[in-house]
Design an enzyme around this catalytic site. Structure first.
Site, short mmCIF file in Angstrom:
data_model
loop_
_atom_site.label_atom_id
_atom_site.label_comp_id
_atom_site.label_asym_id
_atom_site.label_seq_id
_atom_site.Cartn_x
_atom_site.Cartn_y
_atom_site.Cartn_z
N ASP A 48 -22.66 0.73 -1.05
CA ASP A 48 -23.97 0.54 -1.66
C ASP A 48 -23.96 0.96 -3.13
O ASP A 48 -23.71 2.13 -3.44
CB ASP A 48 -25.03 1.36 -0.91
CG ASP A 48 -25.22 0.91 0.53
OD1 ASP A 48 -25.13 -0.29 0.79
OD2 ASP A 48 -25.45 1.78 1.39
N ASP A 67 -16.94 3.34 -2.12
CA ASP A 67 -18.28 3.36 -1.54
C ASP A 67 -18.77 1.91 -1.52
O ASP A 67 -18.18 1.03 -2.18
CB ASP A 67 -19.18 4.23 -2.42
CG ASP A 67 -20.63 4.20 -1.98
OD1 ASP A 67 -20.89 4.31 -0.77
OD2 ASP A 67 -21.51 4.02 -2.86
C1 BG6 Z 1 -25.80 5.11 1.59
C2 BG6 Z 1 -26.91 4.82 0.61
O1 BG6 Z 1 -24.71 4.29 1.31
O2 BG6 Z 1 -26.24 4.86 2.92
C3 BG6 Z 1 -28.17 5.59 0.98
O3 BG6 Z 1 -26.47 5.21 -0.68
C4 BG6 Z 1 -28.54 5.29 2.43
O4 BG6 Z 1 -29.20 5.20 0.12
C5 BG6 Z 1 -27.37 5.64 3.33
O5 BG6 Z 1 -29.67 6.06 2.82
C6 BG6 Z 1 -27.64 5.40 4.80
O6 BG6 Z 1 -27.78 4.03 5.03
P1 BG6 Z 1 -28.30 3.40 6.40
O7 BG6 Z 1 -28.01 1.94 6.22
O8 BG6 Z 1 -27.47 4.01 7.50
O9 BG6 Z 1 -29.73 3.74 6.52
MG MG Z 2 -23.50 4.20 -3.19
#
Ligand code: BG6
Ligand code: MG
Length: 214
Positions: A12, A10
């Site tokens: 984030d 993953d």
């Molecule tokens: C995930 C995060 O990786 O991505 C979430 O853990 C986030 O918190 C999700 O909402 C979607 O991200 P984005 O950048 O498409 O808004």
């Molecule tokens: Mg994550």
């Protein structure tokens, strides 16, 4: 020799601390909508896609918003998030992230990225690590967010590796559930009391050892 043929990470909260920026952006949006929002609630949002997160934040009040209003709120959150991450660089890699990627590569395993973030490609470029991955799943092509196994199964398929030969690495409850539903071994990053479904939990990638799985 490792028991795995691939490691699927993953992004984030595992490779970089964008999880905190997602939290800040959602917190501002929630406050503007008069919704309570704290770090404990934020745990439920980790690994959940943008529109799914918005639904969770709005909760029972979601029915009062039109689809257009929801899209506008999600867009506003994303613009704020993109402002927060605009100055990211290799300095924002979490401790041990590059060493973990190097160790997996040195062991001859494939490396995948499974993030439901539509900003993942941009973040990888800012961190300067895009070319370290054999495959990066494009979140825009997915029908299901975590905890559905689709994203990890897609990564394994792209890498040409059977799910049972993959180690998935995740900081989110939904992400660990996705890995387990895909039939993979789950390494949690964070708190073992939160990531109860993981096969093993370490505080960060600076504790990552492929040898732990012989
Ligand atoms: C995930 C995060 O990786 O991505 C979430 O853990 C986030 O918190 C999700 O909402 C979607 O991200 P984005 O950048 O498409 O808004
Ligand atoms: Mg994550």
């Amino acid at each position: 020799m490792s028991r795995f043929k691939a490691v699927i990470f993953d992004l984030d909260g595992v490779i970089t601390d964008t999880a905190h920026y997602h939290f800040l952006a959602w917190k501002r949006l929630a406050a503007a909508q008069g919704v309570d929002f704290d770090l404990a609630f934020n745990e439920q949002l980790k690994g959940v896609d943008r529109m799914g997160s918005l639904e969770l934040i709005l909760g029972a009040t979601a029915q009062h918003y039109s689809p257009q209003q929801k899209l506008a709120l999600a867009d506003a959150k994303n613009r704020h998030y993109q402002q927060l991450i605009a100055t990211m660089s290799a300095c924002d890699l979490l401790p041990g992230a590059v060493a973990a990627l190097d160790a997996v590569r040195a062991a001859g395993l494939k490396i995948g990225l499974a993030s439901v973030s539509k900003n993942a490609f941009a973040v990888l470029e800012m961190l300067g690590i895009r070319d370290r991955f054999d495959d990066v799943v494009d979140a825009a092509t997915l029908a299901n967010s975590k905890p559905h196994p689709e994203i990890f199964l897609t990564a394994a398929h792209h890498l040409g590796v059977a799910p049972q030969d993959c180690l998935g690495v995740e900081d989110a409850v939904a992400g660990v559930a996705s890995i387990k539903a895909a039939g993979m071994v789950a390494l949690g990053i964070g708190d073992p009391h939160i990531l109860r479904a993981a096969d093993r939990v370490i505080p960060g990638l600076d504790h990552f050892r492929l040898d732990d799985y012989r």
